[in-house]
Enzyme design. Structure first.
Site, PDB file in Angstrom:
ATOM      1  N   ARG A   1       0.803  -1.196  -0.108  1.00 50.22           N
ATOM      2  CA  ARG A   1      -0.276  -0.188   0.171  1.00 50.22           C
ATOM      3  C   ARG A   1       0.797   1.292   0.095  1.00 50.22           C
ATOM      4  O   ARG A   1       0.643   2.261  -1.214  1.00 50.22           O
ATOM      5  CB  ARG A   1      -1.098   0.227   1.240  1.00 50.22           C
ATOM      6  CG  ARG A   1      -1.805   1.402   1.001  1.00 50.22           C
ATOM      7  CD  ARG A   1      -2.158   2.032   2.260  1.00 50.22           C
ATOM      8  NE  ARG A   1      -3.157   0.732   3.994  1.00 50.22           N
ATOM      9  CZ  ARG A   1      -4.199   0.797   4.241  1.00 50.22           C
ATOM     10  NH1 ARG A   1      -4.838   1.167   3.414  1.00 50.22           N
ATOM     11  NH2 ARG A   1      -4.154   0.145   4.855  1.00 50.22           N
TER      12      ARG A   1
ATOM     13  N   ARG B   1      -8.249 -11.293  10.923  1.00 50.91           N
ATOM     14  CA  ARG B   1      -8.782 -12.514  12.902  1.00 50.91           C
ATOM     15  C   ARG B   1      -8.620 -12.979  13.009  1.00 50.91           C
ATOM     16  O   ARG B   1      -7.704 -13.657  11.949  1.00 50.91           O
ATOM     17  CB  ARG B   1     -10.126 -12.035  12.517  1.00 50.91           C
ATOM     18  CG  ARG B   1     -10.849 -13.030  11.525  1.00 50.91           C
ATOM     19  CD  ARG B   1     -11.425 -14.256  12.019  1.00 50.91           C
ATOM     20  NE  ARG B   1     -12.169 -15.035  11.152  1.00 50.91           N
ATOM     21  CZ  ARG B   1     -11.302 -15.739  10.444  1.00 50.91           C
ATOM     22  NH1 ARG B   1      -9.445 -15.922  10.779  1.00 50.91           N
ATOM     23  NH2 ARG B   1     -11.215 -16.787   9.301  1.00 50.91           N
TER      24      ARG B   1
ATOM     25  N   SER C   1     -14.838 -21.168  17.554  1.00 53.25           N
ATOM     26  CA  SER C   1     -15.067 -21.249  15.789  1.00 53.25           C
ATOM     27  C   SER C   1     -14.538 -22.334  15.259  1.00 53.25           C
ATOM     28  O   SER C   1     -14.478 -23.029  14.965  1.00 53.25           O
ATOM     29  CB  SER C   1     -14.961 -20.462  15.171  1.00 53.25           C
ATOM     30  OG  SER C   1     -15.215 -19.531  14.271  1.00 53.25           O
TER      31      SER C   1
ATOM     32  N   ARG D   1     -17.875 -29.793  12.588  1.00 53.82           N
ATOM     33  CA  ARG D   1     -18.864 -29.843  11.511  1.00 53.82           C
ATOM     34  C   ARG D   1     -18.024 -30.634   9.983  1.00 53.82           C
ATOM     35  O   ARG D   1     -18.251 -31.459   9.178  1.00 53.82           O
ATOM     36  CB  ARG D   1     -18.680 -28.021  10.856  1.00 53.82           C
ATOM     37  CG  ARG D   1     -19.831 -28.162   9.878  1.00 53.82           C
ATOM     38  CD  ARG D   1     -20.290 -26.482   9.683  1.00 53.82           C
ATOM     39  NE  ARG D   1     -19.291 -25.128   9.604  1.00 53.82           N
ATOM     40  CZ  ARG D   1     -18.482 -25.562   8.785  1.00 53.82           C
ATOM     41  NH1 ARG D   1     -17.638 -25.781   7.800  1.00 53.82           N
ATOM     42  NH2 ARG D   1     -17.219 -24.213   9.630  1.00 53.82           N
TER      43      ARG D   1
ATOM     44  N   ASP E   1      -8.185 -21.626   7.759  1.00 53.33           N
ATOM     45  CA  ASP E   1      -8.210 -20.152   7.707  1.00 53.33           C
ATOM     46  C   ASP E   1      -8.326 -19.616   9.365  1.00 53.33           C
ATOM     47  O   ASP E   1      -9.686 -18.629   9.297  1.00 53.33           O
ATOM     48  CB  ASP E   1     -10.333 -19.643   7.325  1.00 53.33           C
ATOM     49  CG  ASP E   1     -11.272 -20.340   7.852  1.00 53.33           C
ATOM     50  OD1 ASP E   1     -10.872 -21.583   8.510  1.00 53.33           O
ATOM     51  OD2 ASP E   1     -12.343 -20.558   7.424  1.00 53.33           O
TER      52      ASP E   1
ATOM     53  N   ARG F   1      -8.778  -9.733   5.475  1.00 50.77           N
ATOM     54  CA  ARG F   1      -9.273  -8.951   4.249  1.00 50.77           C
ATOM     55  C   ARG F   1      -8.598  -7.485   3.730  1.00 50.77           C
ATOM     56  O   ARG F   1      -8.643  -7.058   4.465  1.00 50.77           O
ATOM     57  CB  ARG F   1     -10.847  -9.116   4.602  1.00 50.77           C
ATOM     58  CG  ARG F   1     -12.098  -9.064   3.292  1.00 50.77           C
ATOM     59  CD  ARG F   1     -13.447  -9.277   3.954  1.00 50.77           C
ATOM     60  NE  ARG F   1     -13.439 -10.567   4.639  1.00 50.77           N
ATOM     61  CZ  ARG F   1     -14.869 -10.398   5.890  1.00 50.77           C
ATOM     62  NH1 ARG F   1     -15.473  -9.631   6.580  1.00 50.77           N
ATOM     63  NH2 ARG F   1     -14.709 -11.820   5.917  1.00 50.77           N
TER      64      ARG F   1
ATOM     65  N   GLU G   1      -5.544 -16.945   4.958  1.00 51.30           N
ATOM     66  CA  GLU G   1      -6.325 -16.801   3.993  1.00 51.30           C
ATOM     67  C   GLU G   1      -6.353 -16.009   3.848  1.00 51.30           C
ATOM     68  O   GLU G   1      -7.018 -14.792   5.083  1.00 51.30           O
ATOM     69  CB  GLU G   1      -7.923 -17.376   4.593  1.00 51.30           C
ATOM     70  CG  GLU G   1      -8.909 -16.994   3.236  1.00 51.30           C
ATOM     71  CD  GLU G   1     -10.565 -17.670   4.413  1.00 51.30           C
ATOM     72  OE1 GLU G   1     -11.069 -18.302   3.508  1.00 51.30           O
ATOM     73  OE2 GLU G   1     -10.886 -16.734   4.997  1.00 51.30           O
TER      74      GLU G   1
ATOM     75  N   ALA H   1     -21.522  -8.135   1.634  1.00 51.46           N
ATOM     76  CA  ALA H   1     -21.336  -9.588   1.833  1.00 51.46           C
ATOM     77  C   ALA H   1     -21.883  -8.784   4.119  1.00 51.46           C
ATOM     78  O   ALA H   1     -22.342 -10.453   4.582  1.00 51.46           O
ATOM     79  CB  ALA H   1     -19.263  -9.951   2.364  1.00 51.46           C
TER      80      ALA H   1
ATOM     81  N   HIS I   1     -24.541 -11.741   6.248  1.00 54.40           N
ATOM     82  CA  HIS I   1     -24.216 -12.746   6.821  1.00 54.40           C
ATOM     83  C   HIS I   1     -24.478 -11.798   8.385  1.00 54.40           C
ATOM     84  O   HIS I   1     -25.056 -12.690   8.832  1.00 54.40           O
ATOM     85  CB  HIS I   1     -21.869 -11.844   6.832  1.00 54.40           C
ATOM     86  CG  HIS I   1     -21.472 -12.352   8.288  1.00 54.40           C
ATOM     87  ND1 HIS I   1     -21.013 -13.538   7.988  1.00 54.40           N
ATOM     88  CD2 HIS I   1     -21.412 -11.233   9.484  1.00 54.40           C
ATOM     89  CE1 HIS I   1     -20.337 -14.081   9.535  1.00 54.40           C
ATOM     90  NE2 HIS I   1     -20.865 -12.918  10.423  1.00 54.40           N
TER      91      HIS I   1
END
Ligand code: 0O2
Length: 228
Positions: A43, A61, A67, A74, A90, A95, A157, A169, A173
């Protein structure tokens, strides 16, 4: 007497597990920081050399322990560190929100072409959006982290998207969370329409930007197919 010693052993084991888990997560935090630094250098360098900042904002994050546990259940994988390390890629996430679609791909190239970055996976949901309209360019990269015990390769990720994709998004969400995944039909339809409107806005804004900067307007290139 024996109950006390069992409890002490259980507590010692729990503390040991907690320490191992903290060490495990720290590796991801270091990997995430390496990627944040790379993005921040790109940047700054871009801003100085091209008088243009292609990045709107960056969010990072580390996946919460809850999670991670939910994802282990899962995916039906063994809940040990080696399996989690191999199967859940991830845990560290960065992001990158860009102004325009062209910047998304430019940033992706600039990051993933660096010598110490290895691409493990690419999912181009811009070229191939999800059925609900979700768009973003996802990649799992591995970056080296140099610990006192030697180097390790940490998966991170990285999601690249435009401001319009990010806006959509984050609303989707929240709606997904509110209805626990069972979004009513009329809202699904509205979200799909909103995703189309966001894509249209991306095209118009990029065209406007090009015109304003004296770059000959062109039809936006068709979505790129990135293969690894
Ligand atoms: P968080 O809190 O953002 O990390 P998997 O990663 O195996 O669970 P999948 O589908 O293979 O699932 O991964 P994929 O497609 O790369 O997407 C994972 C992440 O992309 C999600 O992370 C979201 O951040 C984002 N994402 C994917 N699809 C959607 C979508 O339809 N709507 C929104 N708003 N975001 C999406 P997590 O783990 O869900 O959560």
């Amino acid at each position: 007497m024996s109950t006390v010693s069992v409890d002490e052993q259980a507590i010692a084991e729990a503390k040991d597990l907690r320490d191992q888990f903290q060490r495990f997560l720290r590796e991801y935090e270091f990997g995430m920081r390496e990627v944040e630094t790379k993005i921040s250098i790109l940047r700054d360098e871009f801003t100085h050399n091209h008088a243009y900042n292609p990045i709107e904002h960056v969010k990072s994050r580390i996946k919460s322990p809850d999670s991670i546990v939910e994802k282990v259940a899962r995916k039906g994988i063994e809940p040990d560190f080696d399996t989690i390390r191999a199967e859940i890629t991830d845990i560290a996430g960065v992001r990158v929100t860009c102004s325009f679609v062209a910047d998304v791909y430019r940033l992706f190239d600039l990051l993933t072409q660096q010598d110490d970055v290895t691409i493990r996976q690419v999912k181009d949901y811009i070229a191939d959006p999800k059925p609900n309209g979700y768009k973003s360019l996802h990649t799992i990269i591995e970056v080296p982290v140099f610990l006192s015990t030697g180097p390790i390769a940490v998966p991170v990720e990285v999601q690249f998207r435009t401001i319009a994709m990010d806006f959509w998004a984050s609303l989707e969400h929240k709606i997904h969370y509110k209805f626990q995944g069972q979004i009513p039909g009329h809202l699904v339809d509205s979200l799909t329409e909103a995703a189309d409107a966001a894509s249209e806005l991306d095209v118009r804004m990029e065209r406007l930007h090009r015109e304003a900067h004296g770059v000959r307007p062109r039809e936006l290139a068709p979505p790129r197919v990135i293969s690894v």
